[in-house]
Design a protein around this motif. Structure first.
Motif, PDB file in Angstrom:
ATOM      1  N   VAL A 128      23.765  40.003  31.697  1.00 58.70           N
ATOM      2  CA  VAL A 128      24.534  39.819  30.472  1.00 58.70           C
ATOM      3  C   VAL A 128      23.518  39.815  29.336  1.00 58.70           C
ATOM      4  O   VAL A 128      22.633  38.961  29.298  1.00 58.70           O
ATOM      5  CB  VAL A 128      25.349  38.504  30.491  1.00 58.70           C
ATOM      6  CG1 VAL A 128      26.115  38.339  29.186  1.00 58.70           C
ATOM      7  CG2 VAL A 128      26.292  38.466  31.688  1.00 58.70           C
ATOM      8  N   LEU A 129      23.652  40.800  28.461  1.00 57.06           N
ATOM      9  CA  LEU A 129      22.670  40.988  27.396  1.00 57.06           C
ATOM     10  C   LEU A 129      23.338  40.948  26.035  1.00 57.06           C
ATOM     11  O   LEU A 129      24.523  41.295  25.905  1.00 57.06           O
ATOM     12  CB  LEU A 129      21.977  42.349  27.575  1.00 57.06           C
ATOM     13  CG  LEU A 129      21.223  42.552  28.886  1.00 57.06           C
ATOM     14  CD1 LEU A 129      20.759  43.998  28.999  1.00 57.06           C
ATOM     15  CD2 LEU A 129      20.049  41.600  28.978  1.00 57.06           C
ATOM     16  N   PRO A 130      22.583  40.581  25.000  1.00 56.25           N
ATOM     17  CA  PRO A 130      23.138  40.644  23.643  1.00 56.25           C
ATOM     18  C   PRO A 130      23.346  42.102  23.236  1.00 56.25           C
ATOM     19  O   PRO A 130      22.619  42.987  23.682  1.00 56.25           O
ATOM     20  CB  PRO A 130      22.072  39.969  22.784  1.00 56.25           C
ATOM     21  CG  PRO A 130      20.811  40.095  23.563  1.00 56.25           C
ATOM     22  CD  PRO A 130      21.196  40.095  25.012  1.00 56.25           C
ATOM     23  N   ALA A 131      24.323  42.331  22.413  1.00 58.32           N
ATOM     24  CA  ALA A 131      24.620  43.688  21.939  1.00 58.32           C
ATOM     25  C   ALA A 131      23.658  44.050  20.814  1.00 58.32           C
ATOM     26  O   ALA A 131      24.016  44.053  19.647  1.00 58.32           O
ATOM     27  CB  ALA A 131      26.062  43.787  21.488  1.00 58.32           C
ATOM     28  N   ASP A 132      22.410  44.347  21.188  1.00 56.91           N
ATOM     29  CA  ASP A 132      21.434  44.805  20.205  1.00 56.91           C
ATOM     30  C   ASP A 132      20.573  45.891  20.817  1.00 56.91           C
ATOM     31  O   ASP A 132      20.586  46.105  22.033  1.00 56.91           O
ATOM     32  CB  ASP A 132      20.590  43.654  19.649  1.00 56.91           C
ATOM     33  CG  ASP A 132      19.760  42.942  20.694  1.00 56.91           C
ATOM     34  OD1 ASP A 132      19.168  43.610  21.563  1.00 56.91           O
ATOM     35  OD2 ASP A 132      19.696  41.705  20.641  1.00 56.91           O
ATOM     36  N   ALA A 133      19.836  46.592  19.982  1.00 56.24           N
ATOM     37  CA  ALA A 133      19.079  47.770  20.418  1.00 56.24           C
ATOM     38  C   ALA A 133      18.066  47.451  21.519  1.00 56.24           C
ATOM     39  O   ALA A 133      17.823  48.279  22.394  1.00 56.24           O
ATOM     40  CB  ALA A 133      18.384  48.403  19.225  1.00 56.24           C
ATOM     41  N   GLY A 134      17.495  46.249  21.510  1.00 61.47           N
ATOM     42  CA  GLY A 134      16.526  45.880  22.535  1.00 61.47           C
ATOM     43  C   GLY A 134      17.118  45.822  23.931  1.00 61.47           C
ATOM     44  O   GLY A 134      16.404  45.975  24.928  1.00 61.47           O
ATOM     45  N   SER A 135      18.411  45.644  24.019  1.00 63.38           N
ATOM     46  CA  SER A 135      19.069  45.564  25.323  1.00 63.38           C
ATOM     47  C   SER A 135      19.150  46.911  26.024  1.00 63.38           C
ATOM     48  O   SER A 135      19.284  46.960  27.247  1.00 63.38           O
ATOM     49  CB  SER A 135      20.477  44.976  25.165  1.00 63.38           C
ATOM     50  OG  SER A 135      20.391  43.633  24.732  1.00 63.38           O
TER      51      SER A 135
END
Length: 145
Positions: A19-26
Motif C-alpha cells: 500500500v503506497l501513497p499516490a505520488d510519483a515516488g511510488s
C-alpha cells in the motif's frame, strides 16, 4: 509440507501486498517490488515491471486531481491455474470516459500488450482497479530450478 507451484518442486512465495501513497515516488517502488516478485515465481519480469509502472503512473496522474491525497494498492500472487495475477487498485475518483478522445489512451493500450489479459474496473467504493494476468514459466515435474 510447503505448498508448491503446479509442475515444480518450488515452494510458492507468499503474495506481494503493498500500500503506497499516490505520488510519483511510488511508481519506482511498485515497479521494483512487482518485478522482483515476478522473478521469484517465474513470471515475465520486464512485462510485469512495465505493466505495474504504467498502472501506478496512470493512478498518480489521473485518479487524484488537484491536491487530493490517496493510496495505491499493489498485489501480486499466483492463481490456482498457475498464472501470475497482478492487481493495481487506487482509491481515487475512478476511471471516467474522456469525451474528447476515442479509445482508452496510450497507457491502457500498452498494458494490454504486456499482459496475457487485462481487466479494468471501477471499484464499488470508488477508485479504479487494473488487473493483469501473466503466464508463468513452468518447470518439468520434480525438477527444481
Amino acid at each position: 509440507m510447503n505448498p508448491t507451484m503446479a509442475g515444480t518442486s518450488r515452494a510458492i512465495p507468499p503474495p506481494l501486498h503493498l500500500v503506497l501513497p499516490a505520488d510519483a515516488g511510488s511508481v519506482t517502488e511498485a515497479r521494483h517490488a512487482a518485478g522482483e516478485y515476478a522473478l521469484r515465481v517465474g513470471g515475465p519480469h520486464p512485462e510485469v515491471e512495465a505493466f505495474v509502472s504504467e498502472a501506478v503512473a496512470n493512478a498518480v496522474l489521473h485518479a487524484f486531481p488537484g491536491e487530493l491525497d490517496g493510496t495505491i494498492l499493489i498485489d501480486a500472487q499466483l492463481t490456482f491455474d498457475g498464472d501470475l495475477l497482478v492487481r493495481v487498485i487506487d482509491d481515487g475518483i475512478g476511471i471516467r470516459p474522456n469525451r474528447g478522445k476515442q479509445g482508452l489512451g496510450f497507457g491502457l493500450a500498452l498494458m494490454a500488450t504486456l499482459a496475457h489479459s487485462v481487466e479494468i474496473e471501477r471499484m464499488p467504493r470508488g477508485g479504479t482497479g487494473v488487473f493483469g494476468r501473466f503466464e508463468v514459466e513452468r518447470s518439468p515435474i520434480g525438477r527444481s530450478r
